[in-house]
Design an enzyme around this catalytic site. Structure first.
Site, PDB file in Angstrom:
ATOM      1  N   LYS A 142     -53.651   7.535  39.314  1.00  0.00           N
ATOM      2  CA  LYS A 142     -53.760   7.506  37.855  1.00  0.00           C
ATOM      3  C   LYS A 142     -52.655   6.660  37.221  1.00  0.00           C
ATOM      4  O   LYS A 142     -52.798   6.197  36.093  1.00  0.00           O
ATOM      5  CB  LYS A 142     -53.771   8.932  37.307  1.00  0.00           C
ATOM      6  CG  LYS A 142     -55.055   9.649  37.748  1.00  0.00           C
ATOM      7  CD  LYS A 142     -55.225  11.007  37.126  1.00  0.00           C
ATOM      8  CE  LYS A 142     -56.581  11.600  37.457  1.00  0.00           C
ATOM      9  NZ  LYS A 142     -56.684  12.144  38.829  1.00  0.00           N
TER      10      LYS A 142
HETATM   11  C1  LIG Z   1     -57.849  12.426  39.464  1.00  0.00           C
HETATM   12  C2  LIG Z   1     -57.836  12.412  40.964  1.00  0.00           C
HETATM   13  C3  LIG Z   1     -59.015  12.254  41.734  1.00  0.00           C
HETATM   14  C4  LIG Z   1     -60.384  12.195  41.086  1.00  0.00           C
HETATM   15  O1  LIG Z   1     -60.588  10.991  40.383  1.00  0.00           O
HETATM   16  P1  LIG Z   1     -61.809  10.889  39.319  1.00  0.00           P
HETATM   17  O2  LIG Z   1     -61.593   9.591  38.659  1.00  0.00           O
HETATM   18  O3  LIG Z   1     -61.666  12.070  38.411  1.00  0.00           O
HETATM   19  O4  LIG Z   1     -63.070  10.941  40.117  1.00  0.00           O
HETATM   20  C5  LIG Z   1     -58.913  12.189  43.119  1.00  0.00           C
HETATM   21  N1  LIG Z   1     -57.713  12.293  43.734  1.00  0.00           N
HETATM   22  C6  LIG Z   1     -56.558  12.451  43.042  1.00  0.00           C
HETATM   23  C7  LIG Z   1     -55.281  12.572  43.788  1.00  0.00           C
HETATM   24  C8  LIG Z   1     -56.567  12.506  41.644  1.00  0.00           C
HETATM   25  O5  LIG Z   1     -55.416  12.672  40.967  1.00  0.00           O
END
Ligand SMILES: *Cc1c(COP(=O)(O)O)cnc(C)c1O
Length: 466
Positions: free
Chosen positions: A113
């Site tokens: 993210k």
């Molecule tokens: C947010 C997250 C996901 C999921 O991603 P999406 O975009 O919601 O499908 C998977 N792994 C980690 C470590 C995350 O922080």
């Protein structure tokens, strides 16, 4: 480039309005009016160019006239600079013949993210400077989004960030990324309740239109178009570099469907991408939809070893259903009205066929996640985070595919030391750039599960930072 709502009931908006608004007024999600395309030369260059250069090309494609190329390059060089532990930003590791892991966890908060959030911070700064305005950004988090937002926005002028976390329900590492940033515009609120409670408070804040306007409230969540756009960059970079024997296939640990959707976006703008495998944990609504043709929300999300994927409704799924029904907002709106009323909808047969042309989907339970984490370590020596382990397992559910395959590693294993330790008998250490995380001073405020108390806190603290 203009942005339209999937539900067809709101006027189109500019790139910056799509960034600052989040949800469209008619309840739909913003999507680009048409798909732009990278040139053959830009795609070739992406294989070897610095990450920031490819990111600028894609940002400029989607921002259109709202951003000069010089501004785009300035923003991406700022976003993808020295705060990353790896100069390649998203390096790939080869783990077998034609088999790769794409490491998305070298940013300041150790989860993928960071990639979108670092760019969003600069875009917020620029938009607010142009408008001579401030924003109070709020975010309810179950763990990773809050940390990435704090790290990105702790030095952004004109922004106050309020992070609502469920007290005692995030890991120590996750909490410290929210509480120990040192940013005086950052407010970590420890909410007495679970994630759904925190989320409900955020919704209540936006529902109070007068309050939202008074403090210039803005959401930062995974339905923001600009986050999806920013994530499409690493698909373009990796597929351009690895598409020697034809299109490249990806496996994506998936929760809200944002990351997997970004792979589709990369494909639409011209990246050489084959199939995208959507790997879910036991919250497997999408995997079931591929099997049965019905997308249904579950009563509540199940708590699993991969908490960032514990969601009962994948909000970004609406964007791919919109593409699958031929971008027809009337059909889309009907499906999602049925979803709101009965908790499910049947995907029309041609739309399901379109989805299956691009995607596979596979659900993985906790026991299989443990097995996969151990299996990957045995086969390759790589220590995965539990989310990435879900993806490792899902690949065994794949049909025969040709071309290279790439698994997205969405978080650093050190973010989930207890889980990894319980499986491998060793806890991964924090990487050097955040090795002092447990020595930093934590600042947070305990809050009752009460929207009124949170409003009063926000009113009292906006604009107080230097
Ligand atoms: C947010 C997250 C996901 C999921 O991603 P999406 O975009 O919601 O499908 C998977 N792994 C980690 C470590 C995350 O922080």
């Amino acid at each position: 480039m203009r942005y339209i709502s999937t539900r067809g009931g709101s006027p189109s908006v500019s790139f910056f309005d799509a960034l600052l608004t989040g949800l469209a007024p008619d309840g739909g999600l913003y999507v680009p009016e048409t798909w732009p395309h990278l040139s053959a030369e830009q795609l070739r260059a992406a294989a070897t160019a610095p990450y920031a250069e490819t990111a600028a090309a894609i940002l400029s494609l989607f921002a259109g006239k709202d951003l000069s190329m010089k501004e785009a390059i300035g923003l991406t060089e700022e976003a993808y600079g020295g705060q990353w532990a790896n100069p390649g930003i998203t390096p790939v590791q080869q783990v077998g013949p034609g088999d790769y892991i794409l490491e998305l966890f070298h940013g300041p908060s150790l989860a993928f993210k960071d990639i979108a959030m670092q760019l969003l911070a600069g875009l917020y700064g620029l938009a607010l400077e142009r408008r001579d305005a401030r924003l109070a950004i709020v975010c309810a988090t179950s763990g990773d989004t809050g940390g990435a937002a704090v790290e990105a926005l702790k030095e952004t002028d004109r922004v106050d960030l309020f992070v609502l976390m469920p007290k005692g329900r995030v890991s120590d590492v996750q909490r410290r990324f929210m509480t120990a940033s040192g940013g005086d515009n950052i407010h970590a609120l420890n909410i007495e309740g679970d994630f759904d409670t925190a989320q409900a408070i955020v919704k209540a804040l936006f529902a109070d239109k007068a309050f939202a306007q008074e403090v210039a409230l803005s959401p930062v969540n995974s339905i923001n178009w600009v986050r999806i756009m920013a994530q499409s960059v690493y698909y373009v970079v990796a597929s351009s570099a690895l598409a020697i024997a034809g299109p490249v296939n990806f496996t994506v640990p998936s929760g809200n469907f944002g990351d997997a959707l970004a792979g589709f976006v990369a494909k639409m703008i011209g990246a050489p991408i084959g199939r995208i495998m959507i790997a879910t944990n036991a919250n497997d609504g999408i995997a079931k939809a591929f099997e049965t043709g019905t997308y249904a929300k579950s009563a509540a999300s199940l708590a699993t070893l991969s908490p960032a994927m514990d969601i009962s409704v994948a909000s970004n799924f609406e964007r791919i259903v919109y593409e699958a029904v031929g971008r027809d907002p009337v059909i889309l709106k009907k499906l999602y009205e049925s979803f709101a009323q009965s908790g499910s909808f049947d995907i029309p047969a041609p739309a399901l066929a379109m989805l299956k042309q691009h995607f596979d989907a596979f659900g993985v339970d906790d026991q299989e996640t443990r097995w996969a984490l151990a299996d990957c370590f045995e086969q390759t020596g790589e220590v995965l985070c539990p989310h990435t382990a879900v993806g490792w397992r899902a690949r065994f559910g794949e049909d025969e595919i040709t071309g290279a395959r790439v698994l997205l590693a969405t978080a650093h294993p050190a973010k989930f030391p207890e889980t990894v330790d319980s499986i491998l008998g060793q806890a991964p250490g924090l990487p050097r750039h955040c090795a002092d995380l447990f020595d930093r001073k934590e600042v947070m405020v305990d809050m009752p599960a009460d929207a009124g108390a949170v409003k009063a806190y926000i009113r009292a603290h906006i604009g107080t930072s230097a």
